[in-house]
Design a protein around this motif. Structure first.
Motif, PDB file in Angstrom:
ATOM      1  N   ARG C 126       0.792  -1.194   0.118  1.00 37.94           N
ATOM      2  CA  ARG C 126       0.094   0.035   0.017  1.00 37.94           C
ATOM      3  C   ARG C 126       0.702   1.100  -0.020  1.00 37.94           C
ATOM      4  O   ARG C 126       0.589   2.224  -0.741  1.00 37.94           O
ATOM      5  CB  ARG C 126      -0.714  -0.084   1.189  1.00 37.94           C
ATOM      6  N   TRP C 131      -1.334   1.249  -4.791  1.00 41.53           N
ATOM      7  CA  TRP C 131      -2.585   0.202  -5.517  1.00 41.53           C
ATOM      8  C   TRP C 131      -2.401   0.617  -7.011  1.00 41.53           C
ATOM      9  O   TRP C 131      -2.612  -0.131  -7.821  1.00 41.53           O
ATOM     10  CB  TRP C 131      -3.785   0.417  -4.892  1.00 41.53           C
ATOM     11  N   GLU C 174      -8.869  -2.833  -1.030  1.00 42.93           N
ATOM     12  CA  GLU C 174      -8.107  -2.095  -2.064  1.00 42.93           C
ATOM     13  C   GLU C 174      -7.108  -2.931  -2.684  1.00 42.93           C
ATOM     14  O   GLU C 174      -6.965  -3.169  -3.951  1.00 42.93           O
ATOM     15  CB  GLU C 174      -7.490  -1.200  -1.605  1.00 42.93           C
TER      16      GLU C 174
END
Lengths: 139, 272, 304
Positions: C126, C131, C174
């Motif tokens: 992350r 992403w 995500e």
């Protein structure tokens, strides 16, 4: 699972030394709890306990060592910390559970023996299960 | 009587003797200096022992007759594991009594035996899988990596690392790290988790040697050749040879030189 | 430029299918995972007693190993180990008295005072890759696989170690979206799998698994995505027992997040070791066209 509904509270049963040791080992202020029951509500193991987490706190601060010792609660706890993060008063119940377990383990009274784990399972279980389990159940 | 007073006394005696017989006095002085006595404490009791002796010999000098905690006297059998301290130092030291020479004011205790859990198993049916060790010694998972075992090892083995390798399922690494182990048991005596490290590591070495290390092919071929009788004729010749003949054969035998290359061959190739 | 990496004992045996796809993926992403030398078992659980220092020695020793490598970050894959290492690290940072005692006990090691930061691989993905950048590296998007992220306990509790919001975590969602999957959130995604109770009360494990799996299934999950080998074992074993008890209960494939990462990066099923997975992932992967014609997965036979 038989739930214990009644516990007799009596000054004769109250052990001051026990309360002191629980406070020391857990580093927690037992008076913070106002018995709201969030811990029991969030506990994934509560269904398997005879005395709920909330009640254990009350028993602990009243020094009712024998009633706690006679229950499965602290040994059924999985240290998942759901209670700790949800407590509105910031009381770390996981540390109190550990303190009570240790008071027995440190007397050299183990809850489990490694040989009680079936032999085929010892091959299958991930090492973290063996290490964490033996940490919580043996002294 | 401490060492300083002993020295003064010998010096005084030496002077007295020198007047009578200078040569003899010189020899006697030499001998006294060589046999300097130092104090050590065996199980809390003070003894004066000649420096230069090993702990084991010093105990025997002090009058102990060792029937346990004593073995090969050569640093290999692990019987004489010893723990000692020096004054003013909290640190525990370890040694083998047959190898370590005494130091002044050493406080020693021997650990000739320590009860250690030994699993029962049929070695023939074990595989080389790491889970075999998990099954036989589940208490291995009580290790807390405190390193007390390593500190207690007189052979300088990294015991914690070897047990760590076992927990990771790496039997080969555990076997190689613990190669110098002489099974003295000092590690177990200090272990927080009550592990019998030396038994677990012995199992690792056994599995490694018997089931993991590749077999020496030339050894298998040789054994086959012997069993097929390739060397029977030559052995019979030797058995029937007379004493003089044998002596001659032995004295004239050819030995492969140290620096021989891959293709060295003896002059007599009958036995190849 | 490698990242200091702490595997933990389980990843070398039972959970090879968590480690190997991670190592392959991180290599492909240009951030190699370098195992710290001479690491030892971290102790699995953080000691919750105020006076207990001996159980801090094992995790701290591993942090020292990372420090000795000159690294300021230690990456973990196993969520269980992540929690222990991070909590021990915080102790060494914040409690001077305990720090001094532990350092003087471990006098054969260099002193340590919390210089190394403990991170989980999801945080690296992350925060250090992002992403957006990750989704651009995806060669085989996961065809809207309905994957339910399961966090378990150790990535989110206690608050001081949480890698995301304790009440509403989104990091796995995500992650899965970046890989082209269709994440299925469900209420019990942080409910405990039973943890070490599996060794003392193995009969309870199916009852720990039931609310988790029922919740995921009822929200439309086709598979569960995990980060911890103990959750994998407990849920795998639990769902097998539930299927035996109730014929209408459907087992589902349990994936490690690193396996989906490797698959999406186009590293192929051979990097993933799906044969070690519970719940027969092969049929699901085929159905989603995530396995090409010649590829296959052999599930482990019988004894689980």
């Amino acid at each position: 699972m038989t739930k214990k509904v009644f516990v007799t509270i009596s000054p004769k049963k109250s052990r001051r030394e026990f309360v002191k040791k629980v406070k020391e080992l857990s580093g927690q202020n037992l008076q913070l709890c106002y018995q709201c029951g969030m811990c029991t509500g969030n506990c994934p193991a509560a269904a398997n306990m005879d005395i709920s987490p909330r009640r254990i706190i009350e028993l602990a601060r009243l020094g009712l060592e024998e009633d706690i010792a006679g229950s499965r609660t602290v040994w059924t706890c999985a240290s998942c910390l759901a209670c700790t993060v949800n407590c509105p008063r910031g009381f770390d119940l996981s540390k109190m559970m550990e303190a009570i377990r240790l008071l027995t383990l440190r007397k050299n009274i183990d809850r489990l023996r490694p040989e009680d784990i079936p032999s085929e399972e010892r091959c299958d279980l991930p090492q973290i299960a063996m290490v964490s389990g033996l940490r919580k159940f043996t002294g | 009587m401490n060492t300083k007073q002993t020295k003064k006394k010998s010096a005084a005696t030496a002077v007295k003797h020198r007047a009578k017989n200078p040569a003899a006095t010189a020899v006697k002085e030499k001998r006294q200096i060589a046999a300097r006595l130092i104090p050590i404490y065996i199980m809390g009791k003070r003894y004066e022992v000649p420096e230069g002796l090993t702990i084991m010999k010093a105990m025997e000098y002090a009058g102990y007759i060792l029937i346990r905690g004593c073995g090969c006297r050569g640093g290999t059998c692990g019987a004489c594991g010893t723990v000692y301290r020096k004054p003013g130092d909290y640190k525990l030291q370890v040694a083998l009594a047959c190898q370590k020479t005494v130091e002044p004011d050493m406080y020693i205790a021997q650990i000739p035996f320590f009860p250690a859990n030994r699993a029962l198993y049929d070695f023939a049916v074990l595989t080389a899988a790491p889970e075999e060790v998990f099954k036989l010694y589940p208490e291995m998972f009580r290790c807390v990596a405190c390193n007390s075992c390593t500190k207690a090892c007189p052979q300088g083995i990294e015991v914690m690392d070897a047990i760590s390798a076992l927990k990771q399922g790496n039997i080969s690494e555990a076997a190689q790290l613990s190669f110098d182990c002489i099974q003295c048991g000092l590690c177990t005596s200090r272990c927080f988790g009550e592990l019998a490290q030396y038994h677990m590591l012995q199992l690792a070495r056994r599995i490694y040697g018997a089931k993991i290390v590749p077999r020496a092919e030339h050894l298998a071929e040789m054994v086959k050749a012997v069993n097929e009788g390739r060397y029977d004729r030559f052995l019979d010749e030797l058995k029937q040879a007379k004493e003089d003949e044998l002596k001659k054969l032995y004295q004239e035998r050819e030995v492969e030189p140290m620096a021989a290359g891959e293709d060295w061959k003896p002059k007599d190739t009958r036995y190849l | 430029m490698g990242l200091a990496y702490y595997p933990g004992c389980t990843l070398k045996t039972r959970a090879r299918n968590l480690e190997e796809p991670a190592v392959a993926s991180m290599e492909a992403l240009g951030l190699k995972l370098d195992e710290v030398p001479r690491w030892n078992c971290c102790g699995a659980v953080y000691s919750l007693a105020d006076d207990d220092l001996i159980h801090q020695v094992a995790p701290v020793r591993n942090l020292i190993r990372a420090k000795e490598q000159g690294k300021d970050e230690l990456v973990t894959l196993c969520a269980f180990c992540f929690n222990t290492l991070k909590r021990a690290n915080l102790l060494m940072k914040e409690d001077a008295e305990k720090r001094n005692t532990i350092n003087s006990f471990m006098n054969e090691e260099v002193d340590y005072s919390g210089e190394v930061k403990v991170v989980h691989l999801l945080e690296v993905l992350r925060d250090e890759i992002g992403w957006e950048a990750l989704s651009q590296k995806v060669k085989l998007p996961l065809r809207e696989l309905k994957a339910a992220p399961y966090y378990g306990c150790t990535l989110l509790r206690p608050r001081e170690v949480a890698i995301d919001s304790v009440e509403n975590p989104t990091i796995l969602r995500e992650f899965l979206k970046a890989l082209g999957a269709s994440p299925v959130d469900f209420p019990e995604s942080a409910r405990c799998c039973g943890s070490y109770q599996v060794i003392s009360s193995p009969g309870d494990i199916s009852e720990y698994a039931r609310p988790i799996l029922n919740s995921a299934l009822s929200h439309g999950a086709e598979a569960l995505v995990l980060t911890c080998p103990l959750c994998d074992y407990n849920l795998g074993r639990g769902q097998k027992e539930l299927a035996k008890k109730q014929s209408e209960f459907r087992e589902m494939p349990l994936f490690y997040f690193t396996q989906l990462l490797a698959l999406a990066l186009g590293l192929g099923p051979q990097a993933c070791h799906f044969e070690l997975n519970h719940g027969n992932p092969e049929s699901l992967l085929r159905e989603k066209n995530l396995l090409s014609q010649g590829e296959s997965v052999q599930p482990i036979g019988g004894q689980r």
